[in-house]
Design an enzyme around this catalytic site. Structure first.
Site: not given
Ligand code: ARG
Length: 472
Positions: A157, A278, A284, A291
């Site tokens: 979980h 970024s 970043k 992804e």
């Protein structure tokens, strides 16, 4: 305008837009090698069976060699009016060598020709996918060995559940990839069946020798039914199904990688060379590779759905709908190969922050099961031990401490069965070491897994290399 190879019964030329709509040359030209090898084998077989003269056969083979060179040199111009790779090559051959070229298509149809090319293409690319699966398996095993002492919380979980070895976690992905490899072996077996000789659908009136073609192109088997040979796309559906499952595995690994390199987890750090920044936020460092792999999973699953749907209502045998098999499988092949290759690199470049992982185990209650197990080993029924351990956790939460911070007196007030050795019994190392059941996370079991994995990879490598040698 290109002259159609089938123009005889037509009194009008094809509408320009229709030409473009039905053409597959833009994407099926990538099967040029298979098409040429198939045509050479077909011509040699026709000659051996007395259907084609030796001189014509020689002219055809020479002409095809020439076309192969032109395509590889980038000097061959493909004509959309000639629809597909098969007719582009045949037309060019006939332009170059004359009448002999016109005899090549004897006892053959584009329906069995395209099936042949696609089988060979999928067969070859399946072996490539297998090689790349092995590559990623190797990277996982190397990382599992390198970080064999790293302990992290295992999750259910997405809540910290029990301490595990990071290696054990990696080896779970190895196991998934082992099943993927086995699935692609199945794809390979179904792609390794030779359709040529089925003609358009019913076989041919010429005395052909299908075994000879199958031998020349190293096929393991021959389709026993001509209708099935030209309309079967199972091997494509199977590839897409195997590819979808593989991508789902990589997608789960991606999700975990993304979590792990977030500031919130900070379990791993990816190599700078594998991340992007970024345009606005200077701080970043984004895990774009993971992804993208996660994102690309959707399109591979989409290709599987498209193929299943395209075939489900088709009458036998060939229908033009079947041309829709190609863009999907080509894209799936590219996507799967690229994803596997980048992931092997990503894993190799990844740095594991053992101390952060360890802190996540220490500053938490993932050893609560071990506390209960301790009492069980001293004779308490598990249900009761579970309740005692729960009360211990409750007490700690109230005081803002962890189980290891409770005094012996605290423990003994919870149960007289607790002794001095309790703290040692709930240390991360002990929690891991004691889960020594077969397939568990203990150091010993993880070493066994790694040893078995190496043995399996040796077997996979032997199979893969043998199959690679066989490709035409
Ligand atoms: N380009 C076609 C395909 O990919 C080749 C087969 C065409 N056969 C036909 N009867 N139109 O399916």
């Amino acid at each position: 305008m290109s002259e159609k190879l089938w123009g005889g019964r037509f009194s009008k030329s094809t509408d320009e837009m229709i030409n473009e709509f039905q053409a597959s040359i833009a994407f099926d030209k990538r099967m040029y090698r298979e098409d040429i090898a198939g045509s050479m084998a077909h011509a040699r077989m026709l000659a051996k069976c007395g259907i084609l003269s030796a001189a014509d056969c020689e002219a055809i083979v020479k002409g095809l060699e020439d076309i192969l060179r032109q395509i590889e040199a980038g000097t061959f111009s493909f004509d959309v009016g000639l629809e597909d790779i098969h007719m582009n090559i045949e037309k060019r051959l006939t332009d170059a060598i004359g009448e002999a070229g016109g005899r090549l298509h004897t006892a053959r149809s584009r329906n069995d020709q395209v099936a042949l090319d696609t089988h060979m293409y999928v067969r070859r690319e399946t072996v490539e996918v297998e090689r790349l699966i092995l590559e990623l398996q190797q990277a996982l095993v190397e990382a599992a060995e390198k970080y064999s002492d790293a302990i992290m919380p295992g999750y259910t979980h997405l809540q910290r559940a029990q301490p595990i070895l990071f290696s054990h976690h990696l080896m779970a992905y190895f196991s998934m990839l082992a099943r993927d490899f086995a699935r692609f072996r199945g794809v390979y077996a179904r792609a390794d069946i030779m359709p040529l000789g089925a003609g358009a659908l019913a076989g041919t009136t010429f005395p052909i020798d299908r075994e000879m073609v199958a031998d020349a192109l190293h096929f393991d088997a021959i389709y026993g039914n001509s209708l099935d040979a030209v309309s079967d796309r199972d091997y494509i559906m199977e590839f897409l199904a195997a590819a979808s499952i593989l991508m789902v595995h990589l997608s789960r690994l991606s999700e975990e990688t993304i979590l792990w390199c977030s500031r919130e987890f900070s379990f791993v750090e990816l190599d700078d060379a594998h991340c992007t920044g970024s345009s606005m936020m200077p701080q970043k460092k984004n895990p774009d590779v993971s992804e993208l792999v996660r994102g690309k999973t959707g399109r591979v699953i989409g290709h599987l759905m498209a193929m299943l749907t395209a075939v489900k209502g088709l009458p036998l045998a060939y229908n033009k709908d079947l041309q829709e098999d190609k863009e999907g499988i080509f894209d799936a092949i590219d996507t799967v190969k690229f994803s596997l290759a980048v992931y092997a690199q990503l894993i190799r470049g990844m740095k594991v922050r053992r101390e952060v992982m360890r802190r996540a185990v220490e500053e938490d209650f993932s050893n609560a099961t071990d506390l209960a197990d301790y009492l069980v080993k001293k004779g308490m029924p598990f249900r009761q031990a579970h309740a005692v351990s729960g009360r211990a956790v409750h007490l700690c939460i109230k005081r803002g401490i962890w189980l290891k911070d409770l005094s012996l007196q605290d423990f003994q007030e919870l149960s007289p069965l607790f002794e001095e050795d309790i703290r040692e019994a709930i240390s991360p190392e002990t929690c891991v070491k004691n889960r020594d059941s077969l397939g568990g996370t203990s150091y010993h079991q993880t070493e066994l897994q790694i040893a078995a994995a190496k043995k399996l990879m040796d077997e996979e490598r032997t199979v893969q290399e043998k199959a690679a040698e066989k490709q035409v």
